[in-house]
Design a protein around this motif. Structure first.
Motif, PDB file in Angstrom:
ATOM      1  N   ASP A   1       0.801  -1.216   0.000  1.00  0.00           N
ATOM      2  CA  ASP A   1       0.000   0.000   0.000  1.00  0.00           C
ATOM      3  C   ASP A   1       0.832   1.264   0.000  1.00  0.00           C
ATOM      4  O   ASP A   1       0.359   2.345   0.312  1.00  0.00           O
TER       5      ASP A   1
ATOM      6  N   TYR B   1     -13.915   4.037  -3.242  1.00  0.00           N
ATOM      7  CA  TYR B   1     -14.774   2.872  -3.360  1.00  0.00           C
ATOM      8  C   TYR B   1     -15.255   2.488  -1.962  1.00  0.00           C
ATOM      9  O   TYR B   1     -14.582   2.741  -0.970  1.00  0.00           O
TER      10      TYR B   1
ATOM     11  N   GLY C   1     -18.898  -6.577  -3.559  1.00  0.00           N
ATOM     12  CA  GLY C   1     -17.580  -6.267  -4.082  1.00  0.00           C
ATOM     13  C   GLY C   1     -17.234  -4.817  -3.778  1.00  0.00           C
ATOM     14  O   GLY C   1     -17.610  -4.266  -2.742  1.00  0.00           O
TER      15      GLY C   1
ATOM     16  N   PHE D   1     -12.263   2.434   0.562  1.00  0.00           N
ATOM     17  CA  PHE D   1     -10.921   2.379  -0.014  1.00  0.00           C
ATOM     18  C   PHE D   1     -10.709   3.547  -0.965  1.00  0.00           C
ATOM     19  O   PHE D   1     -11.571   3.866  -1.784  1.00  0.00           O
TER      20      PHE D   1
ATOM     21  N   TYR E   1      -4.396   0.222 -10.482  1.00  0.00           N
ATOM     22  CA  TYR E   1      -4.592   1.132  -9.366  1.00  0.00           C
ATOM     23  C   TYR E   1      -3.639   0.785  -8.214  1.00  0.00           C
ATOM     24  O   TYR E   1      -3.289  -0.382  -8.012  1.00  0.00           O
TER      25      TYR E   1
ATOM     26  N   PHE F   1      -3.932   1.041  -4.150  1.00  0.00           N
ATOM     27  CA  PHE F   1      -4.959   1.210  -3.131  1.00  0.00           C
ATOM     28  C   PHE F   1      -4.355   1.576  -1.788  1.00  0.00           C
ATOM     29  O   PHE F   1      -3.237   1.161  -1.452  1.00  0.00           O
ATOM     30  N   GLY F   2      -5.144   2.302  -1.000  1.00  0.00           N
ATOM     31  CA  GLY F   2      -4.826   2.497   0.397  1.00  0.00           C
ATOM     32  C   GLY F   2      -5.272   1.284   1.205  1.00  0.00           C
ATOM     33  O   GLY F   2      -5.842   0.337   0.674  1.00  0.00           O
TER      34      GLY F   2
ATOM     35  N   GLN G   1     -22.319  -4.832 -10.749  1.00  0.00           N
ATOM     36  CA  GLN G   1     -20.986  -5.367 -10.953  1.00  0.00           C
ATOM     37  C   GLN G   1     -20.830  -5.738 -12.414  1.00  0.00           C
ATOM     38  O   GLN G   1     -21.633  -6.468 -12.973  1.00  0.00           O
TER      39      GLN G   1
ATOM     40  N   GLN H   1      -8.227  -6.485 -15.386  1.00  0.00           N
ATOM     41  CA  GLN H   1      -7.150  -6.559 -14.399  1.00  0.00           C
ATOM     42  C   GLN H   1      -7.538  -7.509 -13.279  1.00  0.00           C
ATOM     43  O   GLN H   1      -8.726  -7.698 -12.996  1.00  0.00           O
TER      44      GLN H   1
ATOM     45  N   TYR I   1      -6.690  -8.360  -9.143  1.00  0.00           N
ATOM     46  CA  TYR I   1      -6.156  -7.820  -7.904  1.00  0.00           C
ATOM     47  C   TYR I   1      -6.248  -8.889  -6.818  1.00  0.00           C
ATOM     48  O   TYR I   1      -7.133  -9.755  -6.844  1.00  0.00           O
TER      49      TYR I   1
ATOM     50  N   GLN J   1      -6.419  -9.293  -2.493  1.00  0.00           N
ATOM     51  CA  GLN J   1      -6.666  -8.595  -1.244  1.00  0.00           C
ATOM     52  C   GLN J   1      -6.460  -9.548  -0.086  1.00  0.00           C
ATOM     53  O   GLN J   1      -7.198 -10.527   0.071  1.00  0.00           O
TER      54      GLN J   1
ATOM     55  N   GLY K   1      -5.667  -3.411   1.740  1.00  0.00           N
ATOM     56  CA  GLY K   1      -6.136  -2.903   0.456  1.00  0.00           C
ATOM     57  C   GLY K   1      -5.837  -3.877  -0.662  1.00  0.00           C
ATOM     58  O   GLY K   1      -5.165  -4.892  -0.471  1.00  0.00           O
ATOM     59  N   LEU K   2      -6.369  -3.590  -1.831  1.00  0.00           N
ATOM     60  CA  LEU K   2      -6.138  -4.445  -2.988  1.00  0.00           C
ATOM     61  C   LEU K   2      -4.778  -4.157  -3.597  1.00  0.00           C
ATOM     62  O   LEU K   2      -4.316  -3.012  -3.599  1.00  0.00           O
TER      63      LEU K   2
ATOM     64  N   HIS L   1      -2.565  -4.732  -7.151  1.00  0.00           N
ATOM     65  CA  HIS L   1      -2.642  -5.067  -8.572  1.00  0.00           C
ATOM     66  C   HIS L   1      -1.706  -6.226  -8.896  1.00  0.00           C
ATOM     67  O   HIS L   1      -0.541  -6.222  -8.506  1.00  0.00           O
TER      68      HIS L   1
ATOM     69  N   LEU M   1      -2.481  -7.169 -15.693  1.00  0.00           N
ATOM     70  CA  LEU M   1      -3.412  -6.518 -16.606  1.00  0.00           C
ATOM     71  C   LEU M   1      -3.316  -7.200 -17.966  1.00  0.00           C
ATOM     72  O   LEU M   1      -2.204  -7.460 -18.437  1.00  0.00           O
TER      73      LEU M   1
ATOM     74  N   PHE N   1      -9.865 -10.445  -7.103  1.00  0.00           N
ATOM     75  CA  PHE N   1     -10.899  -9.694  -7.788  1.00  0.00           C
ATOM     76  C   PHE N   1     -10.486  -9.421  -9.229  1.00  0.00           C
ATOM     77  O   PHE N   1      -9.325  -9.069  -9.493  1.00  0.00           O
TER      78      PHE N   1
ATOM     79  N   ASP O   1     -11.889  -2.392 -17.290  1.00  0.00           N
ATOM     80  CA  ASP O   1     -11.762  -1.012 -17.750  1.00  0.00           C
ATOM     81  C   ASP O   1     -12.479  -0.948 -19.094  1.00  0.00           C
ATOM     82  O   ASP O   1     -12.003  -1.511 -20.072  1.00  0.00           O
TER      83      ASP O   1
ATOM     84  N   LEU P   1     -12.574   1.662 -13.036  1.00  0.00           N
ATOM     85  CA  LEU P   1     -12.639   0.211 -13.025  1.00  0.00           C
ATOM     86  C   LEU P   1     -13.924  -0.238 -12.354  1.00  0.00           C
ATOM     87  O   LEU P   1     -14.365   0.364 -11.376  1.00  0.00           O
ATOM     88  N   THR P   2     -14.493  -1.324 -12.877  1.00  0.00           N
ATOM     89  CA  THR P   2     -15.645  -1.953 -12.248  1.00  0.00           C
ATOM     90  C   THR P   2     -15.210  -3.317 -11.760  1.00  0.00           C
ATOM     91  O   THR P   2     -14.686  -4.125 -12.530  1.00  0.00           O
ATOM     92  N   PHE P   3     -15.416  -3.565 -10.483  1.00  0.00           N
ATOM     93  CA  PHE P   3     -14.907  -4.773  -9.844  1.00  0.00           C
ATOM     94  C   PHE P   3     -15.976  -5.851  -9.726  1.00  0.00           C
ATOM     95  O   PHE P   3     -17.159  -5.565  -9.550  1.00  0.00           O
ATOM     96  N   GLY P   4     -15.509  -7.089  -9.777  1.00  0.00           N
ATOM     97  CA  GLY P   4     -16.357  -8.229  -9.479  1.00  0.00           C
ATOM     98  C   GLY P   4     -16.438  -8.462  -7.985  1.00  0.00           C
ATOM     99  O   GLY P   4     -15.813  -7.755  -7.198  1.00  0.00           O
ATOM    100  N   GLY P   5     -17.205  -9.462  -7.614  1.00  0.00           N
ATOM    101  CA  GLY P   5     -17.426  -9.744  -6.201  1.00  0.00           C
ATOM    102  C   GLY P   5     -16.309 -10.502  -5.524  1.00  0.00           C
ATOM    103  O   GLY P   5     -16.285 -10.613  -4.299  1.00  0.00           O
TER     104      GLY P   5
END
Lengths: 113, 112
Positions: A1, A35, A42, A90, A102, A104-105, B2, B33, B35, B37, B42-43, B45, B48, B88, B92, B100-104
């Motif tokens: 992070d 977010y 999600g 986030f 990205y 992220f924090g 999502q 992309q 990610y 967690q 945090g997530l 990366h 990509l 995740f 894009d 970005l739109t993320f999945g679950g």
């Protein structure tokens, strides 16, 4: 992070009070994002910024506002906190080249009681 | 809503086994992309893949993209306990703001 710092890390607040979450980046990235992460949903985009004083809404912006007075700082304000805003928030930043993803924090866990 | 839907939602494997997770999305994309967690963090990366690419590798990670089926897969080979995390996918769509739109997400547990 590394490069993204969020504060506070945890906060408990009462319904109806205003709350401001802070995000600070050291990467000089143009784009910044807020977010929220909830079980079963999600990550959902609240607001984002594409430059100083340039912001726009995401998919779940109701009840939230943002400000970006400097490249490095992006603030998220809950005008009047509600229990439905209990979540993990986030902040993320992106350099804009669509190549590196990205950063992220570590997140802010907010509980509204 | 999502953009990406991930499958399975959870996965439990033994150390040394491979882990495969899938992501489906709804609209055309510029890139996709992945990610990771870790719990309480945090997530981060991982990788990509652009819409004109079909496969990409990074260390023990292999990502495939099938734009005709609007789906992607992430393979982690020779998994380790340290790979335990949620993964995740994020799409894009090329819209303004690099959003970005993320999945679950897929929760992966690697048992030692």
């Amino acid at each position: 992070d590394a490069g993204i710092t969020q504060s506070p890390r945890h906060k408990v607040t009462e319904t109806g009070t205003p709350v401001t979450l802070r995000c600070h980046q050291t990467e000089n990235h143009r784009y910044m994002y807020w977010y929220r992460q909830d079980p079963g949903h999600g990550l959902r985009l609240i607001h984002y910024s594409y430059g100083v004083k340039d912001t726009d809404k995401g998919e779940v912006s109701d009840g939230y506002s943002v400000s970006r007075s400097k490249t490095e700082d992006f603030l998220l304000t809950l005008e009047s906190a509600t229990s439905s805003q209990t979540s993990v928030y986030f902040c993320a930043a992106d350099g804009g080249d669509r190549g590196g993803g990205y950063t992220f924090g570590s997140g802010t866990r907010l509980t509204v009681v | 809503s999502q953009q990406g839907e991930e499958d399975p939602q959870a996965l439990s494997i033994q150390e040394g086994e491979n882990a495969t997770m899938n992501c489906s999305y709804k609209t055309s994309i510029n890139n996709l992309q992945w990610y990771r967690q870790n719990s309480g963090r945090g997530l981060v990366h991982l990788i990509l893949i652009r819409s004109n690419e079909r496969e990409k590798h990074s260390g023990r990670l292999r990502v495939t993209l099938d734009t005709s089926k609007k789906s992607s897969s992430l393979l982690i080979t020779a998994s380790r306990a340290a790979d335990t995390a949620s993964y995740f996918c994020a799409t894009d769509a090329g819209a303004a703001g690099n959003k970005l739109t993320f999945g679950g997400g897929t929760r992966v547990l690697v048992k030692p």
